[in-house]
Design a protein around this motif. Structure first.
Motif, short mmCIF file in Angstrom:
data_model
loop_
_atom_site.label_atom_id
_atom_site.label_comp_id
_atom_site.label_asym_id
_atom_site.label_seq_id
_atom_site.Cartn_x
_atom_site.Cartn_y
_atom_site.Cartn_z
N TYR A 1 1.72 -6.09 -0.04
CA TYR A 1 2.31 -4.95 -0.62
C TYR A 1 1.26 -4.69 -1.69
O TYR A 1 1.12 -3.32 -2.05
N VAL A 2 0.95 -5.43 -2.67
CA VAL A 2 -0.05 -4.98 -3.79
C VAL A 2 -1.24 -4.66 -3.23
O VAL A 2 -1.78 -3.62 -3.63
N LEU A 3 -2.03 -5.53 -2.41
CA LEU A 3 -3.30 -5.20 -2.00
C LEU A 3 -3.23 -3.95 -1.23
O LEU A 3 -4.52 -3.19 -1.43
N GLN A 4 -2.26 -3.61 -0.34
CA GLN A 4 -2.30 -2.30 0.37
C GLN A 4 -2.48 -1.00 -0.73
O GLN A 4 -2.54 0.14 -0.26
N ARG A 5 -1.84 -1.31 -1.89
CA ARG A 5 -1.65 0.02 -2.76
C ARG A 5 -2.81 -0.16 -3.77
O ARG A 5 -2.92 0.57 -4.84
N MET A 6 -3.86 -1.06 -3.61
CA MET A 6 -4.97 -1.10 -4.47
C MET A 6 -5.84 0.07 -4.10
O MET A 6 -6.36 0.19 -2.89
N GLU A 7 -6.00 1.02 -5.25
CA GLU A 7 -6.79 2.31 -4.77
C GLU A 7 -7.51 2.78 -6.18
O GLU A 7 -7.06 2.37 -7.43
N GLY A 8 -8.53 3.43 -5.94
CA GLY A 8 -9.32 4.15 -7.07
C GLY A 8 -10.84 4.08 -6.81
O GLY A 8 -11.35 3.26 -6.19
N GLU A 9 -11.67 4.80 -7.70
CA GLU A 9 -12.83 4.97 -7.48
C GLU A 9 -13.68 3.94 -8.49
O GLU A 9 -14.60 3.29 -8.00
N THR A 10 -13.10 3.71 -9.61
CA THR A 10 -13.54 2.86 -10.78
C THR A 10 -12.70 1.49 -10.75
O THR A 10 -11.54 1.70 -10.41
N ALA B 1 1.29 -1.59 -8.89
CA ALA B 1 1.97 -1.96 -7.59
C ALA B 1 2.70 -3.37 -7.76
O ALA B 1 3.97 -3.57 -7.42
N THR B 2 2.21 -4.16 -8.82
CA THR B 2 3.00 -5.52 -9.03
C THR B 2 4.10 -5.17 -9.72
O THR B 2 5.34 -5.90 -9.32
N GLU B 3 4.19 -4.27 -10.76
CA GLU B 3 5.47 -3.97 -11.55
C GLU B 3 6.51 -3.43 -10.48
O GLU B 3 7.59 -3.62 -10.59
N ARG C 1 -7.95 -1.52 -11.23
CA ARG C 1 -7.00 -2.62 -11.85
C ARG C 1 -5.52 -1.94 -12.11
O ARG C 1 -4.49 -2.58 -11.94
N ARG C 2 -5.66 -0.55 -12.57
CA ARG C 2 -4.16 0.01 -12.97
C ARG C 2 -3.32 -0.02 -11.58
O ARG C 2 -2.29 -0.15 -11.75
N SER C 3 -3.95 0.44 -10.51
CA SER C 3 -3.22 0.64 -9.38
C SER C 3 -2.71 -0.82 -8.94
O SER C 3 -1.62 -1.12 -8.25
N VAL C 4 -3.28 -1.87 -9.09
CA VAL C 4 -2.83 -3.41 -8.72
C VAL C 4 -1.65 -3.51 -9.53
O VAL C 4 -0.54 -4.19 -9.13
N PHE D 1 6.68 -3.96 -7.52
CA PHE D 1 7.09 -4.78 -6.29
C PHE D 1 8.25 -5.66 -6.94
O PHE D 1 9.23 -5.84 -6.55
N VAL D 2 8.03 -6.20 -8.36
CA VAL D 2 8.87 -7.07 -8.92
C VAL D 2 10.24 -6.16 -8.99
O VAL D 2 11.07 -6.90 -8.98
N ARG D 3 10.08 -5.03 -9.44
CA ARG D 3 11.41 -4.55 -9.98
C ARG D 3 12.15 -4.26 -8.42
O ARG D 3 13.45 -4.42 -8.58
N GLN D 4 11.51 -4.01 -7.37
CA GLN D 4 11.91 -3.69 -6.05
C GLN D 4 12.88 -5.10 -5.64
O GLN D 4 14.07 -4.93 -5.12
N LEU D 5 12.10 -6.29 -5.91
CA LEU D 5 12.81 -7.39 -5.53
C LEU D 5 13.90 -7.77 -6.25
O LEU D 5 15.03 -8.29 -5.54
N ASP D 6 13.92 -7.55 -7.47
CA ASP D 6 15.16 -7.70 -8.50
C ASP D 6 16.31 -6.69 -7.99
O ASP D 6 17.43 -7.31 -7.72
N ARG D 7 16.04 -5.63 -7.53
CA ARG D 7 16.83 -4.49 -7.07
C ARG D 7 17.41 -4.92 -5.86
O ARG D 7 18.88 -5.03 -5.72
#
Ligand SMILES: O=P(O)(O)OC[C@H]1O[C@H](OP(=O)(O)O)[C@H](O)[C@@H]1O
Length: 323
Positions: free
Chosen positions: A83-92, A103-105, A97-100, A107-113
């Motif tokens: 889930y997290v690594l497939q959402r890793m994107e960006g040129e810089t 995605a983590t945040e 970093r921000r995309s990871v 993901f964790v929200r989704q798990l709780d819900r």
């Protein structure tokens, strides 16, 4: 930290998952995702990875690999990494970093819900005055019982100790704290007490495409006994527990743990030459499970494959595979 050596927080999380200080399929998933976010922060601030997007990506993949290698059975772990690594994107590096982290945040929200939502579904299966039997410690199973209590139902529990690690003790404590009267029993007393319970509620580490439920060792025997006594049994499992590779015929590896969990060194020495085996999980065939309760509603085990296809397509790549 080098390109291929994960940062300290990842190594610590990997160690804690391997030693079961962090355990339970959902908890492992959120800890692994959070470790990836920590890796992203560390890599963005350190050496070559701070200025080289390719090196940053390589360090994220190495972190994913080291987390993946900790325990083999709970598919929530690779599903979280994917889930997290497939959402890793960006040129810089900063964009990556921000995309990871984002995605983590998410993901964790989704798990709780998902856990809250499946708790409501599972609770609807329980009636006021019911007694439930539990096996091991599952946050998804507990969510169902706790939601039933929040709905105003009076629920009691017979809690199986769950050898060899006695994780039933955690369940007993948490249910007691939730206001549920608890009776703790040894595993071998389960059949005797089935006559006094209305439902069996268990969790899952993985669910296979054929509806087989992979959960803590002893679940399958409990399910067979429950069927024989006419007691309905449900598995509470967020869809993060659905095992995409079983769609293409793969089987789920059952973790074999150390013999020291089964027999202490003194007794071992006294007995002498014998073999000791310690499988951590077993597979309950779909015909012995009444329902799989997810955040998308409840399913007869045989129909879970339709939900898997909807969520995963026909299969899934390794979480650290190049996009
Ligand atoms: O995700 P939740 O529902 O919390 O737990 C699911 C399952 O994970 C646990 O495995 P272990 O204790 O990590 O070996 C138990 O088998 C439990 O039923």
């Amino acid at each position: 930290m080098t390109d291929t050596e994960p940062a300290a927080p990842v190594r610590e999380t990997a160690e804690s998952i391997a030693t079961m200080e962090i355990r339970g399929a959902a908890t492992i998933a959120s800890a692994a995702a959070e470790a990836l976010a920590e890796q992203a922060e560390a890599a963005a601030a350190s050496g070559e990875t701070a200025s080289d997007p390719a090196a940053f990506r390589a360090s994220m993949r190495a972190a994913g690999r080291s987390l993946r290698e900790t325990r083999p059975t709970a598919v929530s772990l690779p599903n979280a990494l994917r889930y997290v690594l497939q959402r890793m994107e960006g040129e810089t590096v900063d964009e990556l970093r921000r995309s990871v982290v984002d995605a983590t945040e998410a993901f964790v929200r989704q798990l709780d819900r998902a856990q809250d939502d499946l708790g409501q579904v599972g609770a609807n299966r329980l009636a006021d005055g019911d007694t439930v039997m539990t096996h091991c410690h599952s946050t998804d199973a507990l969510a169902c019982i706790e939601a039933a209590v929040e709905q105003g139902k009076s629920i009691s529990a017979v809690v199986k100790e769950t050898r060899p690690r006695q994780q039933g003790h955690i369940t007993a404590e948490q249910l007691r704290d939730a206001g549920v009267p608890v009776t703790l029993i040894v595993d071998s007393a389960a059949r005797r007490y089935l006559d006094e319970v209305d439902h069996v509620v268990v969790g899952a580490d993985s669910i296979a495409a054929d509806g087989g439920v992979i959960n803590k060792i002893g679940t399958s025997g409990l399910a067979v006994n429950a069927r024989e006594r006419g007691v309905p049994i449900m598995t509470a499992a967020q869809t993060i527990k659905l095992h995409p590779e079983t769609l293409t015929g793969h089987t789920v590896e059952i973790e074999m743990r150390d013999e020291s969990e089964v027999i202490g060194s003194e007794a071992r020495e006294e007995i002498g030459e014998i073999a000791v085996e310690n499988p951590a999980f077993d597979v309950t065939p779909p015909r012995y499970m009444d329902a799989i309760v997810t955040e998308h509603g409840q399913f007869p085990p045989e129909s879970i494959v339709a939900l898997m296809r909807e969520l995963f397509g026909e299969g899934a790549a390794e979480p650290w595979a190049e996009p």
